[in-house]
Every structure is written in C-alpha cells, then in structure tokens.
Design a protein around this motif. Structure first.
Motif, PDB file in Angstrom:
ATOM      1  N   ALA A 276     -22.566  16.085 -15.144  1.00 28.53           N
ATOM      2  CA  ALA A 276     -22.614  17.026 -16.268  1.00 28.53           C
ATOM      3  C   ALA A 276     -22.914  16.293 -17.570  1.00 28.53           C
ATOM      4  CB  ALA A 276     -21.297  17.791 -16.370  1.00 28.53           C
ATOM      5  N   TYR A 277     -22.308  15.128 -17.746  1.00 31.80           N
ATOM      6  CA  TYR A 277     -22.537  14.342 -18.956  1.00 31.80           C
ATOM      7  C   TYR A 277     -23.992  13.867 -19.015  1.00 31.80           C
ATOM      8  CZ  TYR A 277     -21.995  10.571 -22.388  1.00 31.80           C
ATOM      9  OH  TYR A 277     -22.136   9.742 -23.483  1.00 31.80           O
ATOM     10  N   GLN A 278     -24.507  13.362 -17.905  1.00 37.64           N
ATOM     11  CA  GLN A 278     -25.899  12.913 -17.867  1.00 37.64           C
ATOM     12  C   GLN A 278     -26.860  14.073 -18.116  1.00 37.64           C
ATOM     13  OE1 GLN A 278     -27.067   9.813 -17.845  1.00 37.64           O
ATOM     14  NE2 GLN A 278     -24.947   9.138 -17.874  1.00 37.64           N
ATOM     15  N   ASP A 279     -26.564  15.242 -17.531  1.00 37.97           N
ATOM     16  CA  ASP A 279     -27.398  16.423 -17.761  1.00 37.97           C
ATOM     17  C   ASP A 279     -27.383  16.814 -19.236  1.00 37.97           C
ATOM     18  OD1 ASP A 279     -27.956  16.469 -15.063  1.00 37.97           O
ATOM     19  OD2 ASP A 279     -26.642  18.184 -14.614  1.00 37.97           O
ATOM     20  N   ARG A 280     -26.207  16.731 -19.848  1.00 40.84           N
ATOM     21  CA  ARG A 280     -26.082  17.074 -21.269  1.00 40.84           C
ATOM     22  C   ARG A 280     -26.898  16.110 -22.121  1.00 40.84           C
ATOM     23  NH1 ARG A 280     -20.217  17.824 -24.250  1.00 40.84           N
ATOM     24  NH2 ARG A 280     -21.004  18.521 -26.248  1.00 40.84           N
ATOM     25  N   LEU A 281     -26.829  14.813 -21.810  1.00 40.59           N
ATOM     26  CA  LEU A 281     -27.613  13.824 -22.553  1.00 40.59           C
ATOM     27  C   LEU A 281     -29.110  14.049 -22.350  1.00 40.59           C
ATOM     28  CD1 LEU A 281     -25.669  10.484 -21.974  1.00 40.59           C
ATOM     29  CD2 LEU A 281     -25.658  11.933 -23.994  1.00 40.59           C
TER      30      LEU A 281
ATOM     31  N   ALA B 171     -34.298  15.735 -24.508  1.00 41.75           N
ATOM     32  CA  ALA B 171     -35.498  16.568 -24.381  1.00 41.75           C
ATOM     33  C   ALA B 171     -35.654  17.444 -25.627  1.00 41.75           C
ATOM     34  CB  ALA B 171     -35.409  17.436 -23.130  1.00 41.75           C
ATOM     35  N   GLU B 172     -34.542  17.978 -26.113  1.00 45.80           N
ATOM     36  CA  GLU B 172     -34.572  18.794 -27.328  1.00 45.80           C
ATOM     37  C   GLU B 172     -35.036  17.955 -28.526  1.00 45.80           C
ATOM     38  OE1 GLU B 172     -31.248  20.795 -30.220  1.00 45.80           O
ATOM     39  OE2 GLU B 172     -30.902  20.954 -28.059  1.00 45.80           O
ATOM     40  N   GLU B 173     -34.548  16.717 -28.611  1.00 41.16           N
ATOM     41  CA  GLU B 173     -34.956  15.829 -29.701  1.00 41.16           C
ATOM     42  C   GLU B 173     -36.454  15.525 -29.623  1.00 41.16           C
ATOM     43  OE1 GLU B 173     -32.510  12.386 -29.214  1.00 41.16           O
ATOM     44  OE2 GLU B 173     -30.733  13.358 -30.045  1.00 41.16           O
ATOM     45  N   ARG B 174     -36.953  15.251 -28.411  1.00 44.46           N
ATOM     46  CA  ARG B 174     -38.388  14.972 -28.252  1.00 44.46           C
ATOM     47  C   ARG B 174     -39.210  16.188 -28.661  1.00 44.46           C
ATOM     48  NH1 ARG B 174     -36.538  12.346 -23.601  1.00 44.46           N
ATOM     49  NH2 ARG B 174     -37.024  14.154 -22.314  1.00 44.46           N
ATOM     50  N   GLN B 175     -38.768  17.367 -28.237  1.00 45.49           N
ATOM     51  CA  GLN B 175     -39.482  18.593 -28.579  1.00 45.49           C
ATOM     52  C   GLN B 175     -39.498  18.800 -30.098  1.00 45.49           C
ATOM     53  OE1 GLN B 175     -37.691  22.129 -26.982  1.00 45.49           O
ATOM     54  NE2 GLN B 175     -39.515  23.368 -27.299  1.00 45.49           N
ATOM     55  N   GLN B 176     -38.369  18.572 -30.746  1.00 44.90           N
ATOM     56  CA  GLN B 176     -38.294  18.739 -32.194  1.00 44.90           C
ATOM     57  C   GLN B 176     -39.174  17.715 -32.902  1.00 44.90           C
ATOM     58  OE1 GLN B 176     -36.752  21.437 -33.557  1.00 44.90           O
ATOM     59  NE2 GLN B 176     -37.892  20.750 -35.333  1.00 44.90           N
ATOM     60  N   ALA B 177     -39.217  16.498 -32.393  1.00 46.68           N
ATOM     61  CA  ALA B 177     -40.068  15.466 -32.990  1.00 46.68           C
ATOM     62  C   ALA B 177     -41.547  15.855 -32.873  1.00 46.68           C
ATOM     63  CB  ALA B 177     -39.817  14.117 -32.331  1.00 46.68           C
ATOM     64  N   ILE B 178     -41.918  16.442 -31.746  1.00 46.29           N
ATOM     65  CA  ILE B 178     -43.302  16.897 -31.555  1.00 46.29           C
ATOM     66  C   ILE B 178     -43.627  18.015 -32.547  1.00 46.29           C
ATOM     67  CG2 ILE B 178     -44.830  18.121 -29.956  1.00 46.29           C
ATOM     68  CD1 ILE B 178     -43.474  16.481 -27.690  1.00 46.29           C
ATOM     69  N   ILE B 179     -42.684  18.951 -32.703  1.00 48.24           N
ATOM     70  CA  ILE B 179     -42.897  20.062 -33.637  1.00 48.24           C
ATOM     71  C   ILE B 179     -43.055  19.532 -35.062  1.00 48.24           C
ATOM     72  CG2 ILE B 179     -41.744  22.057 -34.709  1.00 48.24           C
ATOM     73  CD1 ILE B 179     -40.579  22.684 -31.908  1.00 48.24           C
ATOM     74  N   THR B 180     -42.205  18.580 -35.438  1.00 46.18           N
ATOM     75  CA  THR B 180     -42.286  17.994 -36.783  1.00 46.18           C
ATOM     76  C   THR B 180     -43.628  17.286 -36.978  1.00 46.18           C
ATOM     77  OG1 THR B 180     -39.885  17.724 -36.888  1.00 46.18           O
ATOM     78  CG2 THR B 180     -41.190  16.369 -38.384  1.00 46.18           C
TER      79      THR B 180
ATOM     80  N   ARG C  83     -31.574  16.217 -38.556  1.00 42.38           N
ATOM     81  CA  ARG C  83     -31.476  16.553 -37.126  1.00 42.38           C
ATOM     82  C   ARG C  83     -31.044  15.337 -36.316  1.00 42.38           C
ATOM     83  NH1 ARG C  83     -35.863  20.250 -38.209  1.00 42.38           N
ATOM     84  NH2 ARG C  83     -37.404  18.641 -37.924  1.00 42.38           N
ATOM     85  N   ASP C  84     -31.582  14.163 -36.668  1.00 45.48           N
ATOM     86  CA  ASP C  84     -31.200  12.939 -35.961  1.00 45.48           C
ATOM     87  C   ASP C  84     -29.714  12.628 -36.153  1.00 45.48           C
ATOM     88  OD1 ASP C  84     -33.812  12.669 -35.114  1.00 45.48           O
ATOM     89  OD2 ASP C  84     -34.330  11.098 -36.578  1.00 45.48           O
ATOM     90  N   THR C  85     -29.238  12.793 -37.389  1.00 46.39           N
ATOM     91  CA  THR C  85     -27.815  12.555 -37.667  1.00 46.39           C
ATOM     92  C   THR C  85     -26.949  13.542 -36.907  1.00 46.39           C
ATOM     93  OG1 THR C  85     -28.346  11.704 -39.862  1.00 46.39           O
ATOM     94  CG2 THR C  85     -26.079  12.430 -39.497  1.00 46.39           C
ATOM     95  N   SER C  86     -27.346  14.799 -36.931  1.00 46.47           N
ATOM     96  CA  SER C  86     -26.602  15.833 -36.207  1.00 46.47           C
ATOM     97  C   SER C  86     -26.595  15.536 -34.711  1.00 46.47           C
ATOM     98  CB  SER C  86     -27.228  17.203 -36.466  1.00 46.47           C
ATOM     99  OG  SER C  86     -26.618  18.184 -35.684  1.00 46.47           O
ATOM    100  N   SER C  87     -27.727  15.117 -34.215  1.00 47.37           N
ATOM    101  CA  SER C  87     -27.832  14.789 -32.791  1.00 47.37           C
ATOM    102  C   SER C  87     -26.926  13.619 -32.435  1.00 47.37           C
ATOM    103  CB  SER C  87     -29.282  14.455 -32.447  1.00 47.37           C
ATOM    104  OG  SER C  87     -29.391  14.090 -31.100  1.00 47.37           O
ATOM    105  N   ALA C  88     -26.908  12.594 -33.284  1.00 47.73           N
ATOM    106  CA  ALA C  88     -26.054  11.430 -33.026  1.00 47.73           C
ATOM    107  C   ALA C  88     -24.585  11.844 -33.027  1.00 47.73           C
ATOM    108  CB  ALA C  88     -26.306  10.342 -34.066  1.00 47.73           C
TER     109      ALA C  88
ATOM    110  N   ALA D  66     -19.906  14.446 -27.461  1.00 50.45           N
ATOM    111  CA  ALA D  66     -20.054  14.568 -26.006  1.00 50.45           C
ATOM    112  C   ALA D  66     -19.428  13.370 -25.303  1.00 50.45           C
ATOM    113  CB  ALA D  66     -21.535  14.694 -25.630  1.00 50.45           C
ATOM    114  N   LYS D  67     -19.643  12.191 -25.862  1.00 55.73           N
ATOM    115  CA  LYS D  67     -19.067  10.976 -25.276  1.00 55.73           C
ATOM    116  C   LYS D  67     -17.543  11.029 -25.328  1.00 55.73           C
ATOM    117  CE  LYS D  67     -19.111   5.947 -25.695  1.00 55.73           C
ATOM    118  NZ  LYS D  67     -19.623   4.811 -26.454  1.00 55.73           N
ATOM    119  N   SER D  68     -17.006  11.458 -26.464  1.00 52.77           N
ATOM    120  CA  SER D  68     -15.551  11.573 -26.611  1.00 52.77           C
ATOM    121  C   SER D  68     -14.982  12.598 -25.633  1.00 52.77           C
ATOM    122  CB  SER D  68     -15.211  11.967 -28.053  1.00 52.77           C
ATOM    123  OG  SER D  68     -13.827  12.140 -28.197  1.00 52.77           O
ATOM    124  N   ASP D  69     -15.654  13.736 -25.507  1.00 61.30           N
ATOM    125  CA  ASP D  69     -15.224  14.761 -24.535  1.00 61.30           C
ATOM    126  C   ASP D  69     -15.235  14.189 -23.123  1.00 61.30           C
ATOM    127  OD1 ASP D  69     -14.950  16.586 -26.572  1.00 61.30           O
ATOM    128  OD2 ASP D  69     -16.801  17.689 -26.108  1.00 61.30           O
ATOM    129  N   TYR D  70     -16.301  13.462 -22.813  1.00 63.47           N
ATOM    130  CA  TYR D  70     -16.426  12.861 -21.484  1.00 63.47           C
ATOM    131  C   TYR D  70     -15.257  11.905 -21.215  1.00 63.47           C
ATOM    132  CZ  TYR D  70     -18.000   9.561 -17.950  1.00 63.47           C
ATOM    133  OH  TYR D  70     -18.067   8.756 -16.843  1.00 63.47           O
TER     134      TYR D  70
END
Length: 184
Positions: A45-50, A55-64, A123-128, A134-138
């Motif tokens: 689940a953690y790996q899937d979340r990452l 993938a969302e970050e890559r998509q957003q970078a492409i859009i930008t 977005r990068d800061t928010s993502s980090a 997520a890491k803390s939850d894990y």
C-alpha cells in the motif's frame, strides 16, 4: 497419602503451565504469520501510494511545461505581430514605442513563467510534506503491526516448577518428621 496427593497436584499444575505455554507458543506463531502478511500488505500500500504520488507529480510537471511552452509561443507570436504591425504602419522596429510593446510582452511572459515556477515549487513542497506524512503513517502502522509477541518462558517455568517441587518436598519432609515425633 496426603503427601502423594500434594506431589500429584504439583505435577498437574506443572503440566497445566506447560500446556498453557504450548498454547502461547502456537498463538505467537499464528501472530507472526498474521503480522508478516499485514506488513507485506502495508508495504504494498505504501509503495502504491508513492507510485501514484510520483505519477501525479510527473503529470503536473508535464502540464506546467506545456503551459510554459504555450505562453512562450504566444509571446513570440505577439512580438512578431507587434513588429509586423509596426512595419506596416511605417514605424521602424527600433522605435521606442515598438520596443516598449515588445518589452511589455517579454515582461508579461517572464511574470507568467515565474508564476508557473512558483506554483510548481509550492506543489513540490506540498508533495514532499505529503510524502513525509505517508512515511510517518507507514512507520506508525508498521510499529502497530509488529509489536513484540509474547513468548513462553520455559526456563522461568522450570525454575518455578523446581521451586514448587522443593517446597513440596520440604513440606513432605516436615510432615514425616512430625509424624515420627507425634504418631497418631
């Protein structure tokens, strides 16, 4: 006869304790298997979340990048149009007015590019931060799953049984001595 019953009760208690430890050991084994399975599920689940976040970050970078490219193309078209319009109006391309208009387009393009870069940084800061959460939850879930498992203490039980047997023997000897001194 009473002394034999005390010994039998002591042995029965010892067997009862041993059986309890056998049950505890079996339960510990079952718990280990369940914890291992839960840990594997948590890892997946953690790996899937990452993976989804990346993938969302890559998509957003492409859009930008596409937005920057569109803005750059529009600026080039606007500058070219301004130069052509100035030329058709008989104004030299080096005229202050034409240069001001072209400069305005360049400034607007730079502002827009800066705004997009700033949004991407946010977005990068928010993502980090989300990845840290997520890491803390894990880690919390992992610790919850992998709590220490109760293990039977055979040595402690053996020592307790030995001490119980020694007490029983001491009582037996005391009763024999008492029976010898004060026969019924």
């Amino acid at each position: 006869m009473c002394d034999l019953s005390t010994i039998v009760v002591g042995l029965a208690n010892g067997l009862k304790v041993y059986a309890g430890y056998q049950q505890a050991e079996l339960q510990a084994d079952v718990t280990r298997v369940i914890n291992e399975r839960n840990t594997q599920n948590l890892n997946k689940a953690y790996q899937d979340r990452l993976t989804a976040k990346r993938a969302e970050e890559r998509q957003q970078a492409i859009i930008t990048a596409q937005e920057l490219e569109k803005a750059s193309q529009k600026a080039i078209v606007a500058k070219s149009s301004a130069q052509v319009a100035a030329g058709e109006a008989g104004i030299k391309a080096t005229s202050v007015n034409v240069l001001d208009v072209i400069q305005d387009f360049a400034v607007e393009e730079a502002k827009f590019s800066s705004l997009l870069a700033q949004q991407q940084n946010f977005r990068d800061t928010s993502s980090a931060l989300n990845l840290d959460i997520a890491k803390s939850d894990y880690q919390q879930q992992w610790q919850q799953i992998n709590k220490p498992i109760y293990e039977p203490d055979y040595l402690g039980t053996a020592a307790d049984l030995f001490a119980g047997g020694a007490d029983t023997y001491k009582t037996y000897q005391a009763n024999r001595l008492y029976d010898k001194e004060f026969p019924s």
